[in-house]
Design a protein around this motif. Sequence first.
Motif, PDB file in Angstrom:
ATOM      1  N   THR A 193      42.822  53.298  41.870  1.00 27.21           N
ATOM      2  CA  THR A 193      41.969  52.426  42.877  1.00 27.21           C
ATOM      3  C   THR A 193      40.677  51.780  42.165  1.00 27.21           C
ATOM      4  N   SER A 194      40.175  52.271  40.992  1.00 27.32           N
ATOM      5  CA  SER A 194      39.077  51.918  40.249  1.00 27.32           C
ATOM      6  C   SER A 194      39.544  50.585  39.419  1.00 27.32           C
ATOM      7  N   ALA A 195      40.727  50.783  38.702  1.00 23.33           N
ATOM      8  CA  ALA A 195      41.541  49.694  37.945  1.00 23.33           C
ATOM      9  C   ALA A 195      41.795  48.443  39.027  1.00 23.33           C
ATOM     10  N   GLU A 196      42.268  48.844  40.175  1.00 24.36           N
ATOM     11  CA  GLU A 196      42.531  47.770  41.101  1.00 24.36           C
ATOM     12  C   GLU A 196      41.233  47.032  41.549  1.00 24.36           C
ATOM     13  N   ALA A 197      40.313  47.842  41.738  1.00 28.57           N
ATOM     14  CA  ALA A 197      39.020  47.101  42.232  1.00 28.57           C
ATOM     15  C   ALA A 197      38.339  46.256  40.876  1.00 28.57           C
ATOM     16  N   LEU A 198      38.585  46.672  39.887  1.00 24.91           N
ATOM     17  CA  LEU A 198      38.042  45.806  38.714  1.00 24.91           C
ATOM     18  C   LEU A 198      38.955  44.525  38.406  1.00 24.91           C
ATOM     19  N   LEU A 199      40.222  44.772  38.852  1.00 24.99           N
ATOM     20  CA  LEU A 199      41.088  43.518  38.700  1.00 24.99           C
ATOM     21  C   LEU A 199      40.686  42.466  39.785  1.00 24.99           C
ATOM     22  N   LYS A 200      40.373  43.056  41.039  1.00 30.72           N
ATOM     23  CA  LYS A 200      39.922  42.233  42.296  1.00 30.72           C
ATOM     24  C   LYS A 200      38.605  41.441  42.093  1.00 30.72           C
ATOM     25  N   TRP A 201      37.637  42.247  41.572  1.00 32.23           N
ATOM     26  CA  TRP A 201      36.369  41.616  41.141  1.00 32.23           C
ATOM     27  C   TRP A 201      36.662  40.488  40.003  1.00 32.23           C
ATOM     28  N   ALA A 202      37.574  40.883  39.069  1.00 32.96           N
ATOM     29  CA  ALA A 202      37.864  39.705  37.992  1.00 32.96           C
ATOM     30  C   ALA A 202      38.385  38.566  38.746  1.00 32.96           C
ATOM     31  N   GLU A 203      39.294  38.588  39.383  1.00 34.96           N
ATOM     32  CA  GLU A 203      40.072  37.506  40.045  1.00 34.96           C
ATOM     33  C   GLU A 203      38.987  36.760  40.742  1.00 34.96           C
ATOM     34  N   ASP A 204      38.278  37.392  41.548  1.00 37.62           N
ATOM     35  CA  ASP A 204      37.499  36.813  42.632  1.00 37.62           C
ATOM     36  C   ASP A 204      36.366  36.170  41.885  1.00 37.62           C
ATOM     37  N   GLU A 205      35.802  36.501  41.151  1.00 35.35           N
ATOM     38  CA  GLU A 205      34.807  36.198  40.146  1.00 35.35           C
ATOM     39  C   GLU A 205      35.225  35.015  39.307  1.00 35.35           C
ATOM     40  N   ALA A 206      36.422  35.085  38.585  1.00 29.39           N
ATOM     41  CA  ALA A 206      36.960  34.028  37.841  1.00 29.39           C
ATOM     42  C   ALA A 206      37.009  32.595  38.690  1.00 29.39           C
ATOM     43  N   LYS A 207      37.561  32.850  40.095  1.00 27.12           N
ATOM     44  CA  LYS A 207      37.820  31.797  40.708  1.00 27.12           C
ATOM     45  C   LYS A 207      36.284  31.178  41.024  1.00 27.12           C
ATOM     46  N   ARG A 208      35.371  32.187  41.451  1.00 31.13           N
ATOM     47  CA  ARG A 208      34.014  31.530  41.675  1.00 31.13           C
ATOM     48  C   ARG A 208      33.410  30.802  40.541  1.00 31.13           C
ATOM     49  N   ARG A 209      33.844  31.286  39.256  1.00 33.96           N
ATOM     50  CA  ARG A 209      33.135  30.396  38.297  1.00 33.96           C
ATOM     51  C   ARG A 209      34.188  29.394  37.612  1.00 33.96           C
ATOM     52  N   GLY A 210      35.349  29.208  38.226  1.00 31.09           N
ATOM     53  CA  GLY A 210      35.942  27.954  37.758  1.00 31.09           C
ATOM     54  C   GLY A 210      36.903  28.359  36.648  1.00 31.09           C
ATOM     55  N   LEU A 211      37.257  29.587  36.243  1.00 30.64           N
ATOM     56  CA  LEU A 211      37.624  30.041  35.003  1.00 30.64           C
ATOM     57  C   LEU A 211      39.104  30.453  35.182  1.00 30.64           C
ATOM     58  N   PHE A 212      39.553  30.783  36.398  1.00 27.76           N
ATOM     59  CA  PHE A 212      40.790  31.380  36.722  1.00 27.76           C
ATOM     60  C   PHE A 212      42.107  30.659  36.318  1.00 27.76           C
ATOM     61  N   SER A 213      42.911  31.203  35.847  1.00 29.25           N
ATOM     62  CA  SER A 213      44.287  30.730  35.396  1.00 29.25           C
ATOM     63  C   SER A 213      45.250  31.435  36.318  1.00 29.25           C
ATOM     64  N   PRO A 214      46.348  30.945  36.966  1.00 27.16           N
ATOM     65  CA  PRO A 214      47.194  31.805  37.900  1.00 27.16           C
ATOM     66  C   PRO A 214      48.443  32.712  37.121  1.00 27.16           C
ATOM     67  N   PHE A 215      48.654  32.086  35.584  1.00 26.96           N
ATOM     68  CA  PHE A 215      49.460  32.849  35.003  1.00 26.96           C
ATOM     69  C   PHE A 215      49.260  34.404  34.640  1.00 26.96           C
ATOM     70  N   ILE A 216      50.258  35.039  35.108  1.00 26.96           N
ATOM     71  CA  ILE A 216      50.184  36.700  34.663  1.00 26.96           C
ATOM     72  C   ILE A 216      51.187  36.944  33.769  1.00 26.96           C
ATOM     73  N   TYR A 217      50.636  37.508  32.393  1.00 28.76           N
ATOM     74  CA  TYR A 217      51.407  37.903  31.442  1.00 28.76           C
ATOM     75  C   TYR A 217      52.245  39.218  31.586  1.00 28.76           C
ATOM     76  N   MET A 218      53.413  39.078  31.928  1.00 30.85           N
ATOM     77  CA  MET A 218      54.317  40.007  32.516  1.00 30.85           C
ATOM     78  C   MET A 218      54.353  41.305  31.702  1.00 30.85           C
ATOM     79  N   ASN A 219      54.232  41.251  30.295  1.00 29.82           N
ATOM     80  CA  ASN A 219      54.381  42.441  29.499  1.00 29.82           C
ATOM     81  C   ASN A 219      52.905  43.390  29.839  1.00 29.82           C
TER      82      ASN A 219
END
Length: 520
Positions: free
Chosen positions: A433-459
Amino acid sequence: MLLSLFLTTGLYSNIALARQEAFGTPATNLEAKACCTGLNSLLPGQVFWPSSDSYRAQQSSYYSGEQATMTPACRVSPNNTSDVSRILKFASAHECHFAVRTGGHMAWSGASNIGSEGFTIDMQQVKGVPTLSADKSVVSFGAGSRWRDVYTVLQLQNLTTVGGRVGDVGVGGFLLGGGIGFLSAEHGFGSDNIQNYEVVLVNGSIINANRKQHSNLYWGLKLGSTNFGVVTRFDMFTFSQGPVWGGSQFFAIKDASNLLERLVTFTEKLAEDPKGFFGLSLAWNPEAKDYIIWTLQTYLKPEAYPALWSGFESFTPLVDMMGIKNLTDITEEFQEADPGKHGRSRWLTMTYKANAQFHLDLYARGVELFEPYHGHAGVHWAVSVQPVPARLASASIENGGNPTCLKESEGNLWVMLITTDWLDPSDDHIMNTSAEALLKWAEDEAKRRGLFSPFIYMNYASGSEPVMVRSTDDQTLKKMIQVKKMYDPQGDLDKLWHGGFKLPRTEEHEPVTNYDRSEL
């Protein structure tokens, strides 16, 4: 009593297969143990039960504890492509559930293993010795190979290919997820450099997919995961390669801001000199009880601190392992530095525009989330980045294109990886849950800052991440689903093959062609 006799002798499986071949009628679904008994009749001596040493050895060789603690009804070890064909034909006929393991390096539970509801096909024996074509331009190797197997052969000829950066990583999972390697800035993903796939379809058919034969499948397999068939051999283009400058350096955490700023410049310079690789991790070091910076670096020439590294030479590392080496040595060095190795583990990833401050803020948020658990057994965590320069996307296009949504116009990106490791299963919930919370923060904040890319590196992704939807655009996703329909028309691989990353389907296993991306 009669049914029991049929199952234990394998007669039932033979009769059912003969019936299907004669009349085209689907056989009755078998329970997992019965499937294993039938497979044992087809491949005697290659089916291993939970009580056997071979079963336990295969289980213990997974990268993460979550995968190793899953207990398939049996494990099946094919020796060649023909064996794989027979297994898939049997599984399809009897609706047997299964997973496929090549290297077993994916961390999330069920990525390449299964529980008691099915069996696991362990591909480690489907490898042989990598072989070169007469002109040495192509190297061929089985899907059960590790990258050290391939590199050892190529090094003798001063050659390499666009493979993994850790020697123990399996070739199959790496290449079916795209694969970012030492040569990717110049030549694209590993999958962009495949000349031919030998693949077994769900009905047992063995085909070759390349630019001339089954070209649509060849394209789809570049991000294929577990959607199209079981690849048994890869034929990859080779490149001349002599000694390189590379290794690891460790720095004090106080250097993080300056190192990340230099990494932004490094990423930009890859447009002019694509011979470099630089990965950087901000990590909690449980042995030292402190934070540390771990870097993995390689320049594909025997030249220390080339112009691409301008500014980095001014930093004083705590530990310096850089030197003139060969790529094989470096992959083994990176292997030894990996903190995972059979503990509990969770990986999560996202992609964003190269930005030093964002990664520093991400690290700071990680400190807030994970620091309360630093005293727990084996807890280690890190946030890592590596460049994905704009020219990687253009190199992919030059090699025929692939299904990913990466475009040169998106600019220079970083692929970020959150890694968490621990030992006590009772910590699974808090670490996940801590790892998932960190990813959620990262995605939300990257979108807010205009840095987000949708690409997810599968590996680097976890099974909870929508890789196939986010890493493609609408047109590409529709094309992949159309290819899937051609080679697995009934969606049997969706129903029977557990693990990997699936293309979106309805409950009736019909393709979804209007996936809602509004929340992505």
